[in-house]
Write a protein that holds these residues in place. Structure first.
Motif, PDB file in Angstrom:
ATOM      1  N   UNK A 184      21.458   0.910  19.841  1.00 25.60           N
ATOM      2  CA  UNK A 184      20.694   0.111  18.863  1.00 25.60           C
ATOM      3  C   UNK A 184      21.095   0.888  17.590  1.00 25.60           C
ATOM      4  N   UNK A 185      21.428  -0.042  16.471  1.00 29.72           N
ATOM      5  CA  UNK A 185      21.528   0.251  15.210  1.00 29.72           C
ATOM      6  C   UNK A 185      20.397  -0.547  14.409  1.00 29.72           C
ATOM      7  N   UNK A 186      19.298   0.637  14.316  1.00 27.98           N
ATOM      8  CA  UNK A 186      17.977  -0.004  13.757  1.00 27.98           C
ATOM      9  C   UNK A 186      18.340  -0.877  12.459  1.00 27.98           C
ATOM     10  N   UNK A 187      17.638  -1.823  12.716  1.00 28.25           N
ATOM     11  CA  UNK A 187      17.686  -2.841  11.349  1.00 28.25           C
ATOM     12  C   UNK A 187      18.847  -3.726  11.285  1.00 28.25           C
ATOM     13  N   UNK A 188      19.853  -3.634  12.300  1.00 28.27           N
ATOM     14  CA  UNK A 188      21.050  -4.362  12.084  1.00 28.27           C
ATOM     15  C   UNK A 188      21.132  -5.247  13.448  1.00 28.27           C
ATOM     16  N   UNK A 189      21.420  -4.315  14.689  1.00 29.17           N
ATOM     17  CA  UNK A 189      21.723  -4.946  15.917  1.00 29.17           C
ATOM     18  C   UNK A 189      22.281  -3.746  17.027  1.00 29.17           C
ATOM     19  N   UNK A 190      23.332  -4.374  17.701  1.00 27.37           N
ATOM     20  CA  UNK A 190      23.795  -3.398  18.731  1.00 27.37           C
ATOM     21  C   UNK A 190      25.239  -2.957  18.694  1.00 27.37           C
ATOM     22  N   UNK A 191      25.693  -2.061  19.194  1.00 26.56           N
ATOM     23  CA  UNK A 191      26.812  -1.862  19.375  1.00 26.56           C
ATOM     24  C   UNK A 191      27.204  -0.958  20.754  1.00 26.56           C
ATOM     25  N   UNK A 192      28.699  -1.196  21.078  1.00 28.56           N
ATOM     26  CA  UNK A 192      28.798  -0.542  22.472  1.00 28.56           C
ATOM     27  C   UNK A 192      30.045   0.574  22.147  1.00 28.56           C
ATOM     28  N   UNK A 193      29.583   1.601  22.298  1.00 32.86           N
ATOM     29  CA  UNK A 193      30.590   2.747  22.213  1.00 32.86           C
ATOM     30  C   UNK A 193      30.340   4.039  22.861  1.00 32.86           C
ATOM     31  N   UNK A 194      31.437   4.895  23.096  1.00 24.62           N
ATOM     32  CA  UNK A 194      31.061   5.903  23.935  1.00 24.62           C
ATOM     33  C   UNK A 194      30.072   7.156  23.300  1.00 24.62           C
ATOM     34  N   UNK A 195      30.005   6.976  22.125  1.00 29.94           N
ATOM     35  CA  UNK A 195      29.174   8.127  21.502  1.00 29.94           C
ATOM     36  C   UNK A 195      28.163   7.594  20.360  1.00 29.94           C
ATOM     37  N   UNK A 196      26.791   8.026  20.469  1.00 22.95           N
ATOM     38  CA  UNK A 196      25.905   7.488  19.578  1.00 22.95           C
ATOM     39  C   UNK A 196      26.193   7.950  18.124  1.00 22.95           C
TER      40      UNK A 196
END
Length: 248
Positions: free
Chosen positions: A236-248
């Motif tokens: 979760x990217x707060x205030x923006x949306x979402x991302x799929x990736x191996x590292x936060x």
């Protein structure tokens, strides 16, 4: 236009209205007044979309949905109900409904959702035939796709043609909407996607519902794809949306 729509609705006035409006738009229409009759008509025919009331005599709409999804993951199913509780919506969506329309509804909105569901269904069919509906996306930042057609990220693997999904060799079962959402996240790996972007890509430009549906489905997919596996992939990217990736 010759798509066939099955209306499973026990209120005669609503069923007749839907029949007339759909026929006016060029659809072939079948009607059933109970869950049992609706399931029989589904089994006996070839339907491109189903409008399914929840409160039905005989089998409930939820039970009809469950039985159809047990054998057919692709046919679009739009739920109709006078109920407006979150529990009802989640129950239907979790079992694989494509959309949820609360009575009373505007016929223009319902028809728009029917068009959107049919368009997405056609795109999914084209994808399974090897024609990707997302072919116009730029390649930068997308998940890798090997020569066998698998989209991959870390130990996660997805094949659009066979609709197989696994992580670290463990098969993962997804509903049709969950699958479409994961495809979009994988095709845009490492790119932060807003809720509006996800809604337009997965639910279609004609979707009129709340973008909070994205949060619900992200939770469903995350539970299946990330729980019990490392590292977590959906962030979760707060205030923006979402991302799929191996590292936060």
């Amino acid at each position: 236009m010759n798509e066939a729509v099955l209306v499973i609705e026990d209120e005669p006035k609503i069923a007749r209205l839907l029949e007339l409006e759909l026929q006016y738009e060029g659809y072939q229409v079948g009607k059933a007044e109970s869950g049992t009759e609706g399931l029989e008509m589904y089994n006996d025919g070839q339907w491109d979309l189903i409008l399914l009331d929840i409160m039905l005599p005989g089998l409930s709409g939820i039970e009809v949905l469950r039985r159809i999804r047990a054998k057919d993951a692709m046919v679009p199913i739009l739920m109709l109900t006078a109920k407006d509780s979150v529990e009802d919506k989640v129950s239907g969506l979790d079992l694989g409904a494509n959309d949820y329309i609360t009575k009373p509804f505007r016929i223009e909105e319902l028809l728009a959702r029917v068009r959107a569901a049919l368009r997405l269904s056609a795109a999914a069919a084209a994808s399974s035939s090897g024609v990707s509906p997302h072919a116009s996306h730029e390649s930068s930042g997308h998940a890798s796709e090997d020569e066998t057609g698998w989209l991959t990220a870390a130990g996660l693997k997805l094949n659009e043609g066979t609709r197989e999904v696994s992580r670290d060799g463990t098969p993962i079962e997804l509903t049709p909407r969950e699958f479409d959402l994961l495809v979009y996240l994988l095709q845009n790996q490492r790119q932060v996607l807003s809720r509006d972007q996800i809604v337009q890509a997965v639910w279609g430009y004609d979707y009129y519902g709340d973008t909070n549906v994205v949060d619900v489905y992200i939770r469903y997919v995350r539970k299946k794809v990330d729980n019990g596996f490392n590292p977590p992939l959906i962030h979760t990217v707060r205030g923006v949306g979402y991302v799929l990736k191996e590292q936060s």
